[in-house]
Each structure stands twice: as C-alpha cells, then as structure tokens.
Design a protein around this motif. Structure first.
Motif, PDB file in Angstrom:
ATOM      1  N   ALA A 272       0.833  -1.208   0.000  1.00  0.00           N
ATOM      2  CA  ALA A 272       0.000   0.000   0.000  1.00  0.00           C
ATOM      3  C   ALA A 272       0.862   1.251   0.000  1.00  0.00           C
ATOM      4  N   PHE A 273       1.958   1.221   0.752  1.00  0.00           N
ATOM      5  CA  PHE A 273       2.862   2.372   0.785  1.00  0.00           C
ATOM      6  C   PHE A 273       3.457   2.628  -0.601  1.00  0.00           C
ATOM      7  N   GLY A 274       3.985   1.566  -1.234  1.00  0.00           N
ATOM      8  CA  GLY A 274       4.555   1.721  -2.568  1.00  0.00           C
ATOM      9  C   GLY A 274       3.534   2.254  -3.557  1.00  0.00           C
ATOM     10  N   ALA A 275       2.308   1.734  -3.475  1.00  0.00           N
ATOM     11  CA  ALA A 275       1.245   2.182  -4.380  1.00  0.00           C
ATOM     12  C   ALA A 275       0.902   3.647  -4.144  1.00  0.00           C
ATOM     13  N   GLN A 276       0.746   4.034  -2.883  1.00  0.00           N
ATOM     14  CA  GLN A 276       0.406   5.423  -2.562  1.00  0.00           C
ATOM     15  C   GLN A 276       1.465   6.389  -3.072  1.00  0.00           C
ATOM     16  N   GLN A 277       2.726   6.020  -2.860  1.00  0.00           N
ATOM     17  CA  GLN A 277       3.811   6.906  -3.268  1.00  0.00           C
ATOM     18  C   GLN A 277       3.933   6.998  -4.796  1.00  0.00           C
TER      19      GLN A 277
END
Length: 221
Positions: A194-199
């Motif tokens: 989720a972090f990678g996607a958000q960024q």
C-alpha cells in the motif's frame, strides 16, 4: 461501467484496498487529465504530457524491470514478467508518439520543470528498489493499474498525429487484483504494498499538477 471496472467492482481485502486507492488518488481522478482525455486541449498540451511521461518512464531499466529485480515474492514473478514485456512495448509506443509530436513545447520555468521530473524519477527508482518486502511490488502494481488513464491521453494524441494506437498488453486489472491478494499474505507485506502504491500515485499526481502549471504558464505568455 466498462468490463475492467465490472470485473474489479466489489473486490475486498488487499486488492479492494489498492483498486479503490487507484480509483480515488490515481491519474484518472485528476481534473486536468480528464480535460486532456476529452481531446479538446491544444496539441501542445497533449504533446507536453507525452514528453514528460517519456522523461519519467521511457528509460531502461524501467520501473517494472527494477521491481522484478527487487521483488522477493515468487507468486509475483509471472505477473512481473508479463508486465516487463508489455511495458517495453509501451515505452516504444511512447517514444514513437513523442517523436511524431515534435519538440517539447517552449514553457517558462523549463529548468524548474526538468528538476521536478528528475526528482520524481528518483523517487520512483527508490520505491522500485526498496528493500522493504512488498514495496516494489506495490509500486509496480499501482503503475499497472494507473497506466490506462495515461495511455488514454497518449492514444488521443496518437490519433491526432495519425498513429494507430497498439493494444496495451499490460496485465488486466482483474488479473492484477488476484496477484495482489496472493502477495498480501501478511500485514507487513500488505502495508508495504500500500505504501509503494500510494507513493507511486503521488508521483503521477505531482506530474499532472506540473503539466497543468506548464499549460497555464504557456497560456499566460
């Protein structure tokens, strides 16, 4: 509702979270990209998007290649292999469209724009090469899910330039959703994805903000 939307509607778990995230924060939700998609904007504005996307993504190794080298998830290997092959074709298409569009439109503040895109590219490199298990996977998955919105504008430009857009071979959203749920076997991996996607989505939004500012600057001169 299109076929992809229909197949991914009602998803739960990790795939539902990421698909919803892309729908809410992805490129398709940006008002400026929506205006470009309608095909009523000046050719120079469409061409500017192609040029800036080219600077961000038409390089080797691209984000998918970096993620494939970094991923520690065997369940993702086949999906990434398909994405790597498909995005190589997307890069070739992008370069062809940029060449047909001609030089980047003259815009006040060009040096600052170049610095901003360079910073975005560095941020994507860091995400795709992250040692955090799941981050690179989430970054690549978000690009695959967000790319169709950008591709739509590239196709609008291509058609105005007399180029027949090829079919995009990136894994369809419903296949990507299946991979997401397989990968999210632990809360830590799910959070990293989720972090990678958000960024990744934040970098695309930032680029579209930049494109809108550049179009405004050209209009003021």
């Amino acid at each position: 509702m299109g076929p992809e939307t229909a197949r991914t509607a009602g998803l739960g778990g990790a795939s539902g979270t990421l698909v919803t995230l892309v729908a809410a924060d992805g490129s398709a939700a940006h008002p400026y990209l929506a205006r470009l998609t309608r095909g009523i904007m000046p050719l120079r504005d469409l061409g500017d998007l192609a040029h800036q996307i080219c600077l961000l993504h038409a390089r080797h190794p691209d984000l998918f290649e970096q993620a494939a080298a970094q991923s520690r998830q065997p369940a993702n290997a086949e999906w990434l292999a398909q994405a790597v092959s498909a995005f190589a074709a997307e890069r070739a298409y992008l370069v062809r469209v940029v060449a047909a569009a001609g030089p980047m439109p003259s815009t006040p503040g060009q040096a600052a724009s170049e610095a901003a895109v360079t910073a975005q590219r560095h941020a994507l490199d860091m995400l795709a090469q992250s040692d955090r298990n799941g981050c690179a996977d989430g970054t690549a998955i978000a690009l695959a899910l967000d790319w169709p919105a950008i591709r739509t504008v590239l196709d609008v430009l291509a058609e105005r330039l007399g180029i027949e857009p090829p079919e995009c071979q990136l894994p369809p959203a419903f296949e990507t959703a299946t991979v997401i749920d397989v990968l999210a076997g632990s809360l830590s991996v799910e959070r990293a994805m989720a972090f990678g996607a958000q960024q990744m989505l934040a970098q695309h939004r930032g680029l579209i903000d930049l494109l809108e500012a550049r179009a405004s600057a050209r209009g003021a001169h």
